[in-house]
Design a protein around this motif. Structure first.
Motif, PDB file in Angstrom:
ATOM      1  N   ARG A 262       2.563   1.779  -3.244  1.00 18.63           N
ATOM      2  CA  ARG A 262       1.615   1.847  -4.363  1.00 18.63           C
ATOM      3  C   ARG A 262       1.960   0.798  -5.415  1.00 18.63           C
ATOM      4  O   ARG A 262       1.928   1.047  -6.636  1.00 18.63           O
TER       5      ARG A 262
ATOM      6  N   ARG B  96      -6.915  -4.671  -0.393  1.00 17.80           N
ATOM      7  CA  ARG B  96      -5.934  -5.076   0.623  1.00 17.80           C
ATOM      8  C   ARG B  96      -6.626  -5.623   1.863  1.00 17.80           C
ATOM      9  O   ARG B  96      -6.236  -6.661   2.401  1.00 17.80           O
TER      10      ARG B  96
ATOM     11  N   GLU C  60       0.828  -1.209   0.000  1.00 17.71           N
ATOM     12  CA  GLU C  60       0.000   0.000   0.000  1.00 17.71           C
ATOM     13  C   GLU C  60       0.855   1.248   0.000  1.00 17.71           C
ATOM     14  O   GLU C  60       0.632   2.182  -0.771  1.00 17.71           O
TER      15      GLU C  60
ATOM     16  N   TYR D  12      -7.166  -0.069  -1.622  1.00 18.15           N
ATOM     17  CA  TYR D  12      -7.283  -0.188  -0.174  1.00 18.15           C
ATOM     18  C   TYR D  12      -8.323  -1.240   0.200  1.00 18.15           C
ATOM     19  O   TYR D  12      -8.110  -2.043   1.116  1.00 18.15           O
TER      20      TYR D  12
ATOM     21  N   ARG E 142     -11.233   1.259   6.229  1.00 16.38           N
ATOM     22  CA  ARG E 142      -9.820   1.421   6.574  1.00 16.38           C
ATOM     23  C   ARG E 142      -9.674   1.850   8.030  1.00 16.38           C
ATOM     24  O   ARG E 142      -8.781   1.372   8.746  1.00 16.38           O
TER      25      ARG E 142
ATOM     26  N   PHE F 121      -3.646  -1.653  -6.832  1.00 12.67           N
ATOM     27  CA  PHE F 121      -4.045  -0.265  -6.945  1.00 12.67           C
ATOM     28  C   PHE F 121      -4.444   0.111  -8.357  1.00 12.67           C
ATOM     29  O   PHE F 121      -4.503   1.262  -8.711  1.00 12.67           O
TER      30      PHE F 121
END
Length: 416
Positions: free
Chosen positions: A69, A387, A66, A384, A353, A87
Motif C-alpha cells: 500500500r 498500477r 500494491e 489498482y 484486475r 493509492f
C-alpha cells in the motif's frame, strides 16, 4: 534518533531491497505474507531484501507497491523522478473546504439549525446525486460543508432526548457521506476523524441503521490501513452484526441490507488474507441475505442488493488472486446493471484486475476505459487502476501501449 531506529526510506539512498524490508516491517507483514501477496516464494523475497537479487521488473515492483500500500512509487524505488501517487489521489480541489467544516466546532448558537425534515431531504438528495454523478467527489464536496455544519448545529440545539437522537443520526449520515469523499485523499487523519465521529454520532443516535453504516465504514478504514488492522476490521464487523441480528426479523429493508453488507465485509477481509474458504462462506451468507430483499432494492449508501453480489464475487476472486475465477464471475456479474455510477466504475476496476491476473491485458485496459466513462473520479483515485495503466504503458505491444498512455493522460497519471 537512536542508532537502532528504523531507517527512513526518504532520508537515505538505500537499495531497493532494504526499502522493501523497511516498508514491509512498518506494515507488520512477514516475508511469507508479502511473498504470497506478490506471487513469489519467500526465498526469492529474502534474496531481494538482502540485495542478493537485483530489483525486479516494473510489473513485480508494482505488485510489491500494491501489497505494501505504498502511496508514492518513489518511496519504494528511491528514485526522485518516480513520484507517482498509487493509492492516494493528489487531493481534490474541494478537500480544504470539507476539512474546514469537519474541523470546525462552533460552540455558540450563531448558526440556526435547519428543520429536521429539511436536512433529511438534503442528505437524501446528496446520496442520490453521488450515485448519479460521474464526477461524484465534485458534487459531494460542494454539498458537504453545509451538511456537516447544519448537522452539528442541529445536535447542539436539540432540546429533548428524542430530537437529539434524531439529530445525531443525521449528523452520522453526513459523516458517512464525508468518508466516501475523504477516501484516497492525501489526509489519512481526516478520514479517521470522520470515521470515528460518524461512529460516535451513530451510537448516540441509537439508530440501528446509522450504527450499521458507521460500522461498515469504520471497518473499511481499518482494513485499508493494512494487514495489522485486519483483526480490528473484523471485530467492528462482527460486533455490528451481533448488534443487528436480533432486530432483523422485524427490521426495515435498509437495516437488513446493511447487515448483509457487513457480512460481505468479513468475506472481503478474509479474501485479503487469502483465506479462500472463509471468504466464499461469508459471500454465500451475504448472498442469501441479499435474496431476502426486494428484487429491485438498492441500499442507498452501500449499494448492497441482489444485483451487487455478482460484483462482490468478482472482488473476492480478485483478492484471492484467482484470475480465471474472477473472469468467470465478471461474465456473470455483467448480466446485471449497477445503478450507482461510482460503484459501477469500481466494479469495472475489479474486473480489470481480474483480466490482468488472467493474462488478458488488452481486455483489462478496455475495461478500465469503461470505468473512466462511468465515473472519472473513481478511477483517478484508485491505486489498482493506476498500477495496471502504469504497467501497460511499458508494454512491448505498440497498440496496447498507446491505449494505456491515452488512458493515463485522461486519468491524470501522465501530463498531456
Amino acid at each position: 534518533m537512536s542508532s537502532d531506529a528504523t531507517p527512513d526510506p526518504y532520508a537515505d539512498p538505500l537499495r531497493f531491497g532494504q526499502r522493501v524490508q523497511i516498508l514491509r516491517e512498518r506494515r507488520g507483514m512477514t516475508q511469507a505474507q508479502l511473498a504470497d501477496l506478490v506471487g513469489i516464494s519467500p526465498h526469492t523475497l529474502r534474496k531481494i531484501e538482502n540485495g542478493q537479487q537485483k530489483a525486479p521488473d516494473l510489473d513485480r515492483v508494482m505488485r510489491i507497491a500494491e501489497a505494501l500500500r505504498v502511496r508514492d512509487l518513489a518511496e519504494l524505488t528511491g528514485h526522485p523522478d518516480m513520484h507517482v501517487d498509487l493509492f492516494i489521489g493528489p487531493g481534490h480541489p474541494r478537500l480544504a473546504s470539507v476539512k474546514a467544516a469537519v474541523d470546525s466546532f462552533t460552540l455558540g448558537s450563531g448558526i440556526e439549525p435547519p428543520p429536521v425534515a429539511h436536512l433529511e431531504a438534503r442528505l437524501h438528495a446528496a446520496w442520490k446525486a453521488r450515485h448519479e454523478a460521474r464526477n461524484h467527489r465534485e458534487v459531494v464536496g460542494r454539498l458537504l460543508p453545509d451538511l456537516i455544519r447544519d448537522g452539528q448545529a442541529l445536535v447542539r440545539h436539540a432540546d429533548a432526548s428524542a430530537s437529539r437522537r434524531a439529530a445525531q443520526a443525521l449528523l452520522a449520515e453526513a459523516y458517512s457521506l464525508c468518508q466516501f469523499f475523504a477516501a484516497y485523499q492525501p489526509d489519512s487523519s481526516l478520514l479517521w476523524r470522520v470515521a470515528e465521529r460518524g461512529m460516535t454520532a451513530a451510537q448516540e443516535s441509537e439508530d440501528p441503521h446509522a450504527i450499521g453504516v458507521a460500522a461498515w465504514l469504520l471497518a473499511q478504514a481499518h482494513r485499508d490501513s493494512g494487514p495489522r488492522h485486519f483483526d480490528a476490521a473484523d471485530a467492528v464487523n462482527r460486533e455490528a452484526i451481533a448488534f443487528l441480528a436480533p432486530l432483523l426479523p422485524d427490521a426495515s429493508d435498509n437495516v437488513r441490507a446493511i447487515a448483509g453488507a457487513l457480512e460481505f465485509e468479513l468475506g472481503y477481509t478474509a479474501a485479503r488474507r487469502r483465506e479462500t474458504g472463509t471468504a466464499w462462506r461469508h459471500w454465500d451468507q451475504a448472498s442469501r441475505m441479499a435474496k431476502k430483499l426486494p428484487r429491485d432494492y438498492y441500499h442507498p449508501i452501500t449499494s448492497f442488493s441482489r444485483a451487487i453480489m455478482g460484483a462482490h464475487a468478482v472482488t473476492v476472486a480478485v483478492e484471492l488472486h484467482q484470475g480465471g475465477e474472477s473472469v468467470r464471475q465478471a461474465a456473470k456479474a455483467d448480466k446485471t446493471v449497477i445503478k450507482s455510477k461510482p460503484r459501477r466504475a469500481r466494479h469495472r476496476i475489479e474486473e480489470a484486475r481480474g483480466y490482468q491476473l488472467d493474462g488478458q491485458p488488452d481486455v483489462a485496459i478496455a475495461t478500465l476505459q469503461k470505468a473512466h466513462e462511468a465515473a472519472p473520479e473513481t478511477i483517478a483515485y484508485n491505486g489498482y487502476a493506476r498500477r495496471i495503466i502504469l504497467e501497460e504503458i511499458e508494454s512491448k505491444v505498440a497498440e496496447r501501449r498507446r491505449r494505456a498512455s491515452d488512458l493515463a493522460m485522461k486519468v491524470g497519471i501522465l501530463a498531456a
